[in-house]
Design a protein around this motif. Structure first.
Motif, PDB file in Angstrom:
ATOM      1  N   SER A  49       0.831  -1.208   0.000  1.00 47.28           N
ATOM      2  CA  SER A  49       0.000   0.000   0.000  1.00 47.28           C
ATOM      3  C   SER A  49       0.862   1.253   0.000  1.00 47.28           C
ATOM      4  O   SER A  49       0.546   2.230  -0.692  1.00 47.28           O
ATOM      5  CB  SER A  49      -0.938  -0.001   1.201  1.00 47.28           C
ATOM      6  N   ASN A  50       1.940   1.228   0.755  1.00 46.64           N
ATOM      7  CA  ASN A  50       2.858   2.374   0.773  1.00 46.64           C
ATOM      8  C   ASN A  50       3.517   2.570  -0.587  1.00 46.64           C
ATOM      9  O   ASN A  50       3.642   3.702  -1.070  1.00 46.64           O
ATOM     10  CB  ASN A  50       3.934   2.198   1.843  1.00 46.64           C
ATOM     11  N   ALA A  57       1.690   9.202  -6.168  1.00 48.80           N
ATOM     12  CA  ALA A  57       2.280  10.529  -5.997  1.00 48.80           C
ATOM     13  C   ALA A  57       3.221  10.847  -7.153  1.00 48.80           C
ATOM     14  O   ALA A  57       3.244  11.986  -7.663  1.00 48.80           O
ATOM     15  CB  ALA A  57       3.017  10.619  -4.669  1.00 48.80           C
ATOM     16  N   GLU A  58       3.992   9.867  -7.586  1.00 52.37           N
ATOM     17  CA  GLU A  58       4.890  10.055  -8.725  1.00 52.37           C
ATOM     18  C   GLU A  58       4.083  10.394  -9.982  1.00 52.37           C
ATOM     19  O   GLU A  58       4.465  11.273 -10.765  1.00 52.37           O
ATOM     20  CB  GLU A  58       5.725   8.793  -8.948  1.00 52.37           C
ATOM     21  N   LEU A  59       2.963   9.704 -10.172  1.00 48.52           N
ATOM     22  CA  LEU A  59       2.107   9.982 -11.328  1.00 48.52           C
ATOM     23  C   LEU A  59       1.578  11.417 -11.290  1.00 48.52           C
ATOM     24  O   LEU A  59       1.542  12.104 -12.324  1.00 48.52           O
ATOM     25  CB  LEU A  59       0.935   8.992 -11.385  1.00 48.52           C
ATOM     26  N   ALA A  60       1.154  11.874 -10.126  1.00 41.75           N
ATOM     27  CA  ALA A  60       0.650  13.247  -9.992  1.00 41.75           C
ATOM     28  C   ALA A  60       1.748  14.250 -10.332  1.00 41.75           C
ATOM     29  O   ALA A  60       1.499  15.247 -11.038  1.00 41.75           O
ATOM     30  CB  ALA A  60       0.121  13.471  -8.583  1.00 41.75           C
ATOM     31  N   ALA A  61       2.963  14.001  -9.860  1.00 44.92           N
ATOM     32  CA  ALA A  61       4.082  14.900 -10.147  1.00 44.92           C
ATOM     33  C   ALA A  61       4.399  14.899 -11.642  1.00 44.92           C
ATOM     34  O   ALA A  61       4.662  15.967 -12.235  1.00 44.92           O
ATOM     35  CB  ALA A  61       5.305  14.490  -9.339  1.00 44.92           C
ATOM     36  N   LEU A  62       4.377  13.713 -12.259  1.00 50.54           N
ATOM     37  CA  LEU A  62       4.636  13.636 -13.697  1.00 50.54           C
ATOM     38  C   LEU A  62       3.559  14.368 -14.485  1.00 50.54           C
ATOM     39  O   LEU A  62       3.859  15.064 -15.469  1.00 50.54           O
ATOM     40  CB  LEU A  62       4.726  12.173 -14.149  1.00 50.54           C
ATOM     41  N   ASP A  63       2.306  14.235 -14.078  1.00 46.45           N
ATOM     42  CA  ASP A  63       1.212  14.929 -14.766  1.00 46.45           C
ATOM     43  C   ASP A  63       1.412  16.442 -14.720  1.00 46.45           C
ATOM     44  O   ASP A  63       1.203  17.137 -15.720  1.00 46.45           O
ATOM     45  CB  ASP A  63      -0.139  14.552 -14.150  1.00 46.45           C
ATOM     46  N   GLN A  64       1.818  16.960 -13.557  1.00 44.83           N
ATOM     47  CA  GLN A  64       2.053  18.403 -13.432  1.00 44.83           C
ATOM     48  C   GLN A  64       3.221  18.847 -14.310  1.00 44.83           C
ATOM     49  O   GLN A  64       3.152  19.886 -14.983  1.00 44.83           O
ATOM     50  CB  GLN A  64       2.339  18.775 -11.980  1.00 44.83           C
ATOM     51  N   ALA A  65       4.281  18.054 -14.330  1.00 44.10           N
ATOM     52  CA  ALA A  65       5.456  18.410 -15.125  1.00 44.10           C
ATOM     53  C   ALA A  65       5.129  18.349 -16.613  1.00 44.10           C
ATOM     54  O   ALA A  65       5.537  19.234 -17.382  1.00 44.10           O
ATOM     55  CB  ALA A  65       6.616  17.483 -14.792  1.00 44.10           C
ATOM     56  N   GLN A  84       5.147   4.225 -17.994  1.00 43.51           N
ATOM     57  CA  GLN A  84       5.800   3.195 -17.175  1.00 43.51           C
ATOM     58  C   GLN A  84       5.327   3.259 -15.728  1.00 43.51           C
ATOM     59  O   GLN A  84       5.081   2.224 -15.101  1.00 43.51           O
ATOM     60  CB  GLN A  84       7.315   3.335 -17.252  1.00 43.51           C
ATOM     61  N   ALA A  85       5.167   4.459 -15.192  1.00 40.55           N
ATOM     62  CA  ALA A  85       4.689   4.604 -13.817  1.00 40.55           C
ATOM     63  C   ALA A  85       3.243   4.109 -13.702  1.00 40.55           C
ATOM     64  O   ALA A  85       2.864   3.486 -12.706  1.00 40.55           O
ATOM     65  CB  ALA A  85       4.796   6.058 -13.364  1.00 40.55           C
TER      66      ALA A  85
END
Length: 143
Positions: A49-50, A57-65, A84-85
């Motif tokens: 789960s972690n 969270a990585e996906l959200a950051a990639l979406d913003q970038a 890939q993420a």
């Protein structure tokens, strides 16, 4: 279980059945080991789960970038990273879903069925071996 082996009248017929039974037992032993490994790892793997949260969270950051970048090779590279993420997220989600109580009970039930089948095959192999050993030896070819 008592097997009616009276129709087997040659050592070759017994050996053929023994070979098939040993092959099936080998496959079942592999399945048992796999299920035991899955049960052990699922019960001790609380970090799924972690890890899934980290990937989200990585996906959200990639979406913003990606949204902030103009078209070009850097954005294309980030889109590949995003795909890939997302695949990692999907695999982790499957593992989390399969690690639920239903999945554990199902694997434990499968394991008990495999263990019972191995025990039944052991009895069958023992009885077949005893029957084969009781058969008269095949006459040697007179050459």
């Amino acid at each position: 279980m008592v097997y009616n082996l009276t129709t087997l009248s040659t050592v070759i017929a017994c050996d053929t059945l023994l070979t098939e039974a040993q092959r099936e037992k080998g496959a079942l032993v592999n399945r048992r080991n796999s299920l035991e490994f899955q049960i052990q790892n699922d019960s001790t793997d609380g970090g799924l789960s972690n890890e899934l949260a980290d990937v989200v969270a990585e996906l959200a950051a990639l979406d913003q970038a990606i949204a902030a970048l103009p078209d070009g090779p850097v954005r294309a590279g980030m889109l590949v990273d995003r795909i890939q993420a997302d695949l990692r997220r999907a695999r982790l989600q499957l593992r989390v879903d399969n690690a639920d109580a239903y999945g554990e009970v199902r694997r434990q039930n499968d394991l008990q069925q495999v263990i019972a089948r191995i025990a039944a095959l052991d009895v069958y192999i023992a009885e077949l071996t005893a029957h084969r050993d009781a058969l008269p030896a095949a006459p040697a070819d007179a050459a």
